[in-house]
Design an enzyme around this catalytic site. Structure first.
Site, mmCIF file in Angstrom:
data_model
loop_
_atom_site.group_PDB
_atom_site.id
_atom_site.type_symbol
_atom_site.label_atom_id
_atom_site.label_comp_id
_atom_site.label_asym_id
_atom_site.label_seq_id
_atom_site.Cartn_x
_atom_site.Cartn_y
_atom_site.Cartn_z
ATOM 1 N N CYS A 192 0.808 -1.218 0.000
ATOM 2 C CA CYS A 192 0.000 0.000 0.000
ATOM 3 C C CYS A 192 0.845 1.274 0.000
ATOM 4 O O CYS A 192 0.609 2.191 -0.794
ATOM 5 C CB CYS A 192 -0.969 0.001 1.176
ATOM 6 N N HIS A 251 -2.487 0.860 7.068
ATOM 7 C CA HIS A 251 -2.868 0.886 5.650
ATOM 8 C C HIS A 251 -3.109 2.320 5.192
ATOM 9 O O HIS A 251 -3.534 3.174 5.971
ATOM 10 C CB HIS A 251 -4.139 0.052 5.451
ATOM 11 N N HIS A 286 -6.026 1.765 -3.732
ATOM 12 C CA HIS A 286 -4.996 1.289 -2.804
ATOM 13 C C HIS A 286 -4.549 -0.107 -3.214
ATOM 14 O O HIS A 286 -5.161 -0.745 -4.091
ATOM 15 C CB HIS A 286 -5.555 1.250 -1.379
#
Length: 208
Positions: free
Chosen positions: A115, A168, A180
């Protein structure tokens, strides 16, 4: 006798015609039946006849070109977003090229990316900005903003609960959608309204 009288009357009538003007013709135009104008329409361009009545009004807003329409219609369908012809073209094109890239921890290439690797690559390619490599340290690179003020290009951060570290990060697009690199799908577009992301959403930040 009769002929002489007629000749006299004719002479008098002729003489009077020199002293009186001919009476104007009374207009028969009415609101329901306007008078017919004898003015003919000009065949010259407006720039030559300078007729302000026929001057076209200025457009209210900028009309997108045919090329722009094709661009935004294509990416609107590809990304599943309702675009408004004002979005950053380079951002849209770049993230689309990364769609489907598999997830790979510690990597940041189109062969595989995590990510934070994905976000750093996009920011470098689109904005020429170098961000910190991890989602936790990246959070310190941004100005925290309200969820209601999120705009295209802002970052969204997630954690698994109060007191837990950020794990994240993604890039906000619009309409509650963000892109993402997820562990279970690679580079994808998700919604902040999905139960999982709604539950784990932590904050939004803007790179300044």
């Amino acid at each position: 006798m009769k002929n002489s009288i007629l000749c006299s009357l004719a002479a008098v009538s002729l003489a009077l015609s020199f002293f009186f003007e001919k009476a104007p013709i009374k207009s028969t135009a009415t609101p329901e039946k306007p008078a017919i104008s004898l003015q003919t329409a000009s065949l010259l361009p407006e720039s030559l006849n300078n007729n302000p009545v026929n001057k076209p009004s200025e457009p209210v807003g900028k009309i997108p070109s045919y090329k722009d329409s094709l661009f935004y219609n294509y990416y609107s369908q590809t990304l599943g977003l309702k675009l408004e012809y004002t979005e950053n073209k380079e951002l849209i094109e770049t993230v689309t090229e990364w769609l489907g890239t598999p997830y790979r921890s510690g990597s940041a290439s189109k062969k595989g990316t995590d990510c934070s690797g994905f976000v750093t690559r996009i920011y470098k390619e689109v904005y020429d900005i170098d961000l910190s490599r991890s989602s936790r340290s990246m959070f310190h690179d941004v100005k925290r903003i309200s969820k209601t003020d999120i705009k295209e290009g802002d970052l969204v951060f997630f954690r698994r609960g109060p007191g837990q570290p950020i794990y994240h990060v993604g890039i906000y697009l619009k309409n509650n959608k963000f892109i993402h690199s997820a562990t279970n799908g690679g580079v994808i577009i998700s919604s902040l309204k999905e139960h999982y992301y709604q539950r784990n959403y932590y904050a939004a930040g803007r790179v300044i």
